[in-house]
Design a protein around this motif. Structure first.
Motif, mmCIF file in Angstrom:
data_model
loop_
_atom_site.group_PDB
_atom_site.id
_atom_site.type_symbol
_atom_site.label_atom_id
_atom_site.label_comp_id
_atom_site.label_asym_id
_atom_site.label_seq_id
_atom_site.Cartn_x
_atom_site.Cartn_y
_atom_site.Cartn_z
ATOM 1 N N SER A 6 -7.071 4.997 0.369
ATOM 2 C CA SER A 6 -8.234 4.611 1.179
ATOM 3 C C SER A 6 -9.397 4.252 0.250
ATOM 4 O O SER A 6 -9.438 4.668 -0.910
ATOM 5 C CB SER A 6 -8.652 5.761 2.098
ATOM 6 N N HIS A 7 -10.336 3.486 0.773
ATOM 7 C CA HIS A 7 -11.521 3.099 -0.008
ATOM 8 C C HIS A 7 -12.253 4.340 -0.517
ATOM 9 O O HIS A 7 -12.687 4.395 -1.671
ATOM 10 C CB HIS A 7 -12.459 2.234 0.839
ATOM 11 N N ASP A 8 -12.372 5.346 0.331
ATOM 12 C CA ASP A 8 -13.061 6.581 -0.048
ATOM 13 C C ASP A 8 -12.338 7.281 -1.200
ATOM 14 O O ASP A 8 -12.969 7.723 -2.161
ATOM 15 C CB ASP A 8 -13.163 7.505 1.175
ATOM 16 N N ASP A 9 -11.014 7.366 -1.126
ATOM 17 C CA ASP A 9 -10.249 8.017 -2.191
ATOM 18 C C ASP A 9 -10.336 7.240 -3.502
ATOM 19 O O ASP A 9 -10.458 7.827 -4.580
ATOM 20 C CB ASP A 9 -8.782 8.181 -1.786
ATOM 21 N N ARG A 10 -10.277 5.900 -3.423
ATOM 22 C CA ARG A 10 -10.414 5.088 -4.639
ATOM 23 C C ARG A 10 -11.790 5.279 -5.268
ATOM 24 O O ARG A 10 -11.914 5.420 -6.480
ATOM 25 C CB ARG A 10 -10.176 3.610 -4.325
ATOM 26 N N SER A 11 -12.822 5.300 -4.440
ATOM 27 C CA SER A 11 -14.192 5.489 -4.952
ATOM 28 C C SER A 11 -14.332 6.828 -5.646
ATOM 29 O O SER A 11 -14.935 6.925 -6.721
ATOM 30 C CB SER A 11 -15.204 5.385 -3.814
ATOM 31 N N LYS A 12 -13.777 7.866 -5.055
ATOM 32 C CA LYS A 12 -13.855 9.201 -5.669
ATOM 33 C C LYS A 12 -13.080 9.246 -6.979
ATOM 34 O O LYS A 12 -13.520 9.863 -7.951
ATOM 35 C CB LYS A 12 -13.327 10.253 -4.709
ATOM 36 N N ALA A 13 -11.918 8.603 -7.017
ATOM 37 C CA ALA A 13 -11.111 8.589 -8.242
ATOM 38 C C ALA A 13 -11.848 7.854 -9.357
ATOM 39 O O ALA A 13 -11.865 8.302 -10.506
ATOM 40 C CB ALA A 13 -9.758 7.937 -7.971
ATOM 41 N N ILE A 14 -12.453 6.715 -9.031
ATOM 42 C CA ILE A 14 -13.207 5.948 -10.030
ATOM 43 C C ILE A 14 -14.403 6.748 -10.512
ATOM 44 O O ILE A 14 -14.674 6.833 -11.712
ATOM 45 C CB ILE A 14 -13.645 4.583 -9.452
ATOM 46 N N TRP A 15 -15.119 7.394 -9.587
ATOM 47 C CA TRP A 15 -16.274 8.217 -9.956
ATOM 48 C C TRP A 15 -15.852 9.333 -10.908
ATOM 49 O O TRP A 15 -16.498 9.577 -11.919
ATOM 50 C CB TRP A 15 -16.911 8.792 -8.692
ATOM 51 N N GLN A 16 -14.740 10.014 -10.590
ATOM 52 C CA GLN A 16 -14.271 11.106 -11.440
ATOM 53 C C GLN A 16 -13.846 10.587 -12.810
ATOM 54 O O GLN A 16 -14.134 11.206 -13.839
ATOM 55 C CB GLN A 16 -13.099 11.837 -10.769
ATOM 56 N N TYR A 17 -13.190 9.458 -12.846
ATOM 57 C CA TYR A 17 -12.754 8.853 -14.108
ATOM 58 C C TYR A 17 -13.961 8.521 -14.988
ATOM 59 O O TYR A 17 -13.989 8.858 -16.175
ATOM 60 C CB TYR A 17 -11.940 7.595 -13.812
ATOM 61 N N VAL A 18 -14.974 7.872 -14.410
ATOM 62 C CA VAL A 18 -16.178 7.512 -15.160
ATOM 63 C C VAL A 18 -16.889 8.769 -15.645
ATOM 64 O O VAL A 18 -17.330 8.854 -16.793
ATOM 65 C CB VAL A 18 -17.119 6.636 -14.301
ATOM 66 N N ARG A 19 -16.982 9.766 -14.784
ATOM 67 C CA ARG A 19 -17.644 11.023 -15.147
ATOM 68 C C ARG A 19 -16.940 11.692 -16.336
ATOM 69 O O ARG A 19 -17.592 12.169 -17.261
ATOM 70 C CB ARG A 19 -17.664 11.942 -13.929
ATOM 71 N N GLU A 20 -15.627 11.706 -16.312
ATOM 72 C CA GLU A 20 -14.879 12.319 -17.414
ATOM 73 C C GLU A 20 -15.034 11.519 -18.707
ATOM 74 O O GLU A 20 -15.069 12.091 -19.792
ATOM 75 C CB GLU A 20 -13.403 12.461 -17.054
ATOM 76 N N MET A 41 -7.696 2.666 -15.263
ATOM 77 C CA MET A 41 -7.807 3.644 -14.205
ATOM 78 C C MET A 41 -6.417 4.148 -13.806
ATOM 79 O O MET A 41 -6.195 5.339 -13.752
ATOM 80 C CB MET A 41 -8.534 3.010 -13.021
ATOM 81 N N CYS A 42 -5.510 3.261 -13.530
ATOM 82 C CA CYS A 42 -4.175 3.666 -13.098
ATOM 83 C C CYS A 42 -3.428 4.393 -14.208
ATOM 84 O O CYS A 42 -2.624 5.272 -13.935
ATOM 85 C CB CYS A 42 -3.388 2.452 -12.621
ATOM 86 N N ARG A 43 -3.725 4.037 -15.463
ATOM 87 C CA ARG A 43 -3.104 4.735 -16.590
ATOM 88 C C ARG A 43 -3.531 6.201 -16.591
ATOM 89 O O ARG A 43 -2.729 7.094 -16.835
ATOM 90 C CB ARG A 43 -3.494 4.074 -17.905
ATOM 91 N N ALA A 44 -4.799 6.453 -16.305
ATOM 92 C CA ALA A 44 -5.308 7.823 -16.293
ATOM 93 C C ALA A 44 -4.600 8.669 -15.236
ATOM 94 O O ALA A 44 -4.325 9.850 -15.451
ATOM 95 C CB ALA A 44 -6.809 7.829 -16.044
ATOM 96 N N TYR A 45 -4.310 8.066 -14.096
ATOM 97 C CA TYR A 45 -3.634 8.793 -13.008
ATOM 98 C C TYR A 45 -2.118 8.618 -13.048
ATOM 99 O O TYR A 45 -1.409 9.183 -12.236
ATOM 100 C CB TYR A 45 -4.198 8.352 -11.657
ATOM 101 N N GLN A 46 -1.627 7.812 -13.975
ATOM 102 C CA GLN A 46 -0.205 7.543 -14.168
ATOM 103 C C GLN A 46 0.459 7.088 -12.873
ATOM 104 O O GLN A 46 1.492 7.622 -12.460
ATOM 105 C CB GLN A 46 0.497 8.766 -14.765
ATOM 106 N N ILE A 47 -0.154 6.086 -12.267
ATOM 107 C CA ILE A 47 0.384 5.514 -11.036
ATOM 108 C C ILE A 47 0.324 3.989 -11.134
ATOM 109 O O ILE A 47 -0.497 3.444 -11.866
ATOM 110 C CB ILE A 47 -0.402 5.971 -9.786
ATOM 111 N N PRO A 48 1.190 3.302 -10.395
ATOM 112 C CA PRO A 48 1.108 1.846 -10.373
ATOM 113 C C PRO A 48 -0.180 1.381 -9.683
ATOM 114 O O PRO A 48 -0.705 2.077 -8.804
ATOM 115 C CB PRO A 48 2.327 1.418 -9.553
#
Length: 92
Positions: free
Chosen positions: A16-30, A1-8
């Motif tokens: 925030s929990h909401d932002d992490r959930s959205k990022a994970i959802w978008q990653y899985v969707r892609e 996940m962090c590799r996809a966003y290139q962040i530590p």
């Protein structure tokens, strides 16, 4: 996940929990997208809100790709050495 966003990972955990959930959802969707055509299975499945005719094939042409392919064909069979590739360069 962090590799996809290139962040530590620590940065990701600071979201925030909401932002992490959205990022994970978008990653899985892609990741569900077909590597060949870019669509997702649910776009075609009527029981998931999709449609069997969700897309139609369209023939298109890119002049840049056409030039690259032509140049590659001309290089085929010629001794060019290792690491040679064709790229587009802007004319000024």
């Amino acid at each position: 996940m962090c590799r996809a966003y290139q962040i530590p990972h620590s940065t990701f955990l600071g979201w925030s929990h909401d932002d992490r959930s959205k990022a994970i959802w978008q990653y899985v969707r892609e990741k569900q997208r077909c590597r060949g055509c870019g669509t997702r299975p649910d776009e075609w499945q009527t029981d998931h809100g999709g449609h069997q005719h969700a897309y139609r094939p369209v023939v298109d042409r890119c002049r840049g790709c056409e030039l690259l392919e032509t140049e590659r064909e001309q290089l085929a069979g010629k001794p060019t050495g290792s690491g040679v590739f064709v790229r587009l360069e802007r004319r000024d």
